[in-house]
Structures are given as structure tokens and as C-alpha cells.
Motif scaffolding. Structure first.
Motif, mmCIF file in Angstrom:
data_model
loop_
_atom_site.group_PDB
_atom_site.id
_atom_site.type_symbol
_atom_site.label_atom_id
_atom_site.label_comp_id
_atom_site.label_asym_id
_atom_site.label_seq_id
_atom_site.Cartn_x
_atom_site.Cartn_y
_atom_site.Cartn_z
ATOM 1 N N SER A 285 0.820 -1.221 0.000
ATOM 2 C CA SER A 285 0.000 0.000 0.000
ATOM 3 C C SER A 285 0.849 1.264 0.000
ATOM 4 O O SER A 285 0.310 2.371 0.021
ATOM 5 N N ALA A 286 2.177 1.123 -0.024
ATOM 6 C CA ALA A 286 3.072 2.291 0.050
ATOM 7 C C ALA A 286 2.918 3.187 -1.168
ATOM 8 O O ALA A 286 2.785 2.705 -2.296
ATOM 9 N N HIS A 287 2.910 4.477 -0.927
ATOM 10 C CA HIS A 287 2.812 5.462 -2.005
ATOM 11 C C HIS A 287 3.598 6.716 -1.609
ATOM 12 O O HIS A 287 3.720 7.038 -0.436
ATOM 13 N N THR A 288 4.150 7.374 -2.616
ATOM 14 C CA THR A 288 4.893 8.612 -2.387
ATOM 15 C C THR A 288 3.915 9.769 -2.319
ATOM 16 O O THR A 288 3.011 9.877 -3.138
ATOM 17 N N VAL A 289 4.110 10.637 -1.355
ATOM 18 C CA VAL A 289 3.305 11.851 -1.233
ATOM 19 C C VAL A 289 4.110 12.979 -1.874
ATOM 20 O O VAL A 289 5.273 13.186 -1.528
ATOM 21 N N GLY A 290 3.513 13.686 -2.789
ATOM 22 C CA GLY A 290 4.236 14.734 -3.505
ATOM 23 C C GLY A 290 5.230 14.108 -4.459
ATOM 24 O O GLY A 290 4.930 13.124 -5.128
ATOM 25 N N HIS A 291 6.435 14.654 -4.495
ATOM 26 C CA HIS A 291 7.475 14.134 -5.379
ATOM 27 C C HIS A 291 8.829 14.211 -4.676
ATOM 28 O O HIS A 291 8.975 14.898 -3.668
ATOM 29 N N GLU A 292 9.802 13.500 -5.205
ATOM 30 C CA GLU A 292 11.149 13.545 -4.640
ATOM 31 C C GLU A 292 11.696 14.963 -4.776
ATOM 32 O O GLU A 292 11.499 15.607 -5.798
ATOM 33 N N GLN A 293 12.382 15.440 -3.723
ATOM 34 C CA GLN A 293 12.900 16.805 -3.726
ATOM 35 C C GLN A 293 14.352 16.821 -3.268
ATOM 36 O O GLN A 293 14.741 16.030 -2.411
ATOM 37 N N ASP A 294 15.120 17.725 -3.840
ATOM 38 C CA ASP A 294 16.474 17.976 -3.351
ATOM 39 C C ASP A 294 16.357 18.864 -2.124
ATOM 40 O O ASP A 294 15.741 19.929 -2.182
ATOM 41 N N VAL A 295 16.934 18.419 -1.009
ATOM 42 C CA VAL A 295 16.991 19.235 0.203
ATOM 43 C C VAL A 295 18.428 19.247 0.692
ATOM 44 O O VAL A 295 19.209 18.353 0.382
ATOM 45 N N PHE A 296 18.773 20.253 1.447
ATOM 46 C CA PHE A 296 20.132 20.435 1.933
ATOM 47 C C PHE A 296 20.153 20.426 3.446
ATOM 48 O O PHE A 296 19.260 20.973 4.091
ATOM 49 N N THR A 297 21.197 19.801 3.996
ATOM 50 C CA THR A 297 21.390 19.812 5.444
ATOM 51 C C THR A 297 22.771 20.370 5.741
ATOM 52 O O THR A 297 23.657 20.354 4.889
ATOM 53 N N GLY A 298 22.914 20.873 6.936
ATOM 54 C CA GLY A 298 24.189 21.431 7.352
ATOM 55 C C GLY A 298 24.135 22.936 7.493
ATOM 56 O O GLY A 298 23.087 23.578 7.349
ATOM 57 N N HIS A 299 25.282 23.514 7.744
ATOM 58 C CA HIS A 299 25.418 24.941 8.020
ATOM 59 C C HIS A 299 24.879 25.827 6.889
ATOM 60 O O HIS A 299 24.250 26.850 7.127
ATOM 61 N N TRP A 300 25.149 25.468 5.642
ATOM 62 C CA TRP A 300 24.761 26.292 4.503
ATOM 63 C C TRP A 300 23.388 25.937 3.924
ATOM 64 O O TRP A 300 22.980 26.463 2.888
ATOM 65 N N ALA A 301 22.648 25.048 4.570
ATOM 66 C CA ALA A 301 21.354 24.597 4.051
ATOM 67 C C ALA A 301 20.401 25.747 3.717
ATOM 68 O O ALA A 301 19.802 25.754 2.633
ATOM 69 N N PRO A 302 20.216 26.753 4.576
ATOM 70 C CA PRO A 302 19.284 27.833 4.235
ATOM 71 C C PRO A 302 19.678 28.572 2.948
ATOM 72 O O PRO A 302 18.828 28.902 2.126
ATOM 73 N N ALA A 303 20.966 28.808 2.762
ATOM 74 C CA ALA A 303 21.416 29.512 1.550
ATOM 75 C C ALA A 303 21.173 28.663 0.311
ATOM 76 O O ALA A 303 20.692 29.158 -0.715
ATOM 77 N N PHE A 304 21.494 27.364 0.388
ATOM 78 C CA PHE A 304 21.300 26.481 -0.763
ATOM 79 C C PHE A 304 19.825 26.318 -1.093
ATOM 80 O O PHE A 304 19.443 26.289 -2.259
ATOM 81 N N GLU A 305 18.975 26.224 -0.074
ATOM 82 C CA GLU A 305 17.536 26.112 -0.343
ATOM 83 C C GLU A 305 16.993 27.406 -0.947
ATOM 84 O O GLU A 305 16.113 27.366 -1.806
ATOM 85 N N PHE A 306 17.509 28.548 -0.530
ATOM 86 C CA PHE A 306 17.105 29.823 -1.132
ATOM 87 C C PHE A 306 17.464 29.828 -2.618
ATOM 88 O O PHE A 306 16.650 30.202 -3.461
ATOM 89 N N LEU A 307 18.685 29.431 -2.943
ATOM 90 C CA LEU A 307 19.114 29.392 -4.348
ATOM 91 C C LEU A 307 18.246 28.437 -5.153
ATOM 92 O O LEU A 307 17.832 28.749 -6.278
ATOM 93 N N GLN A 308 17.964 27.291 -4.594
ATOM 94 C CA GLN A 308 17.145 26.314 -5.308
ATOM 95 C C GLN A 308 15.726 26.839 -5.502
ATOM 96 O O GLN A 308 15.146 26.695 -6.574
ATOM 97 N N HIS A 309 15.165 27.457 -4.481
ATOM 98 C CA HIS A 309 13.805 28.002 -4.575
ATOM 99 C C HIS A 309 13.701 29.056 -5.681
ATOM 100 O O HIS A 309 12.676 29.179 -6.336
#
Length: 136
Positions: free
Chosen positions: A102-126
């Protein structure tokens, strides 16, 4: 145009608008959605899922437990500690009584960033500037 014709047209327009709103509301609630973010950990907020389902975040190196969806159709997920960098993350939900079939993906696969620079990288990606983010 006579008053009777004007009234019929007005009723038809109101009826059509009502149908559009009803279909839109049914469509909007028909499929669950997810909001995934990086940072120190990977977090996700699922909404619109069936109560009683179980969900978790999946990505390379992440082995988190399943979390039950509340009666309001929501569940908040947190991956816990993960390596710093880019992750291809997705949220999977399933009916725990049925299991993997019964497993199903909700939404879609996304690139996410972790670590110190994560907010900056997510801003650039957005802002569609992914080419400025590290690949792996």
C-alpha cells in the motif's frame, strides 16, 4: 433581454460557479500534500493524508521509523541526524495493516540540503538557481 431570461442566465452562472467550487474542493482534498525542508535535519509536514496511515522520510542514509497520521490528516516528520549536504528526499506513506503493497509517495522527490549552509542552498534552489548549489 427579458427579466425571465436574465434570471435563467443568472441561475445558470451561479450553478456553474457552484459546480466549479465543488469540483475544486473535492480535487483539493483528494490527494495529500507535503512540505519538505532541510536544515540541521530533514523535516516534512504531510497534510490531507488518510488518518491511520503511517509516513516517513526516505533518502540515502536515512532509516527513520514510521509515524502515524493524526485524525486531522496531518503528520510532522523529522529525519533525525543526517550527513551534511544534498539529499534526494521523499515522503512515503502506507497503510500499516496492509504493509508495503500500500506504500505510495506523497508529492514528489525533492532535493533538500542539510548542514550549516542549508538555508542559503535552499534559497538558491527556490529561486531556480540550482546550478549554484553543490551536486553531492
Amino acid at each position: 433581454m427579458s427579466r425571465a431570461q436574465h434570471t435563467r442566465i443568472s441561475i445558470a452562472i451561479v450553478g456553474a460557479v457552484g459546480v466549479v467550487f465543488a469540483v475544486g474542493a473535492a480535487t483539493a482534498s483528494a490527494s495529500p500534500s507535503v512540505d519538505v525542508h532541510g536544515g540541521e535535519t530533514i523535516t516534512a509536514r504531510v497534510s490531507g493524508e488518510k488518518p491511520g496511515q503511517s509516513c516517513r522520510i526516505t533518502a540515502t542514509g536515512i532509516d527513520m521509523p514510521w509515524h502515524a497520521v493524526a485524525q486531522d490528516g496531518t503528520v510532522s516528520l523529522d529525519s533525525g541526524p543526517v550527513r551534511q549536504g544534498r539529499h534526494d528526499a521523499r515522503v512515503v506513506c502506507e497503510n500499516p495493516q496492509v504493509g508495503a503493497s500500500s506504500a505510495h509517495t506523497v508529492g514528489h522527490e525533492q532535493d533538500v540540503f542539510t548542514g550549516h549552509w542549508a538555508p542559503a542552498f535552499e534559497f538558491l534552489q527556490h529561486h531556480r538557481l540550482e546550478f549554484l548549489t553543490p551536486r553531492r
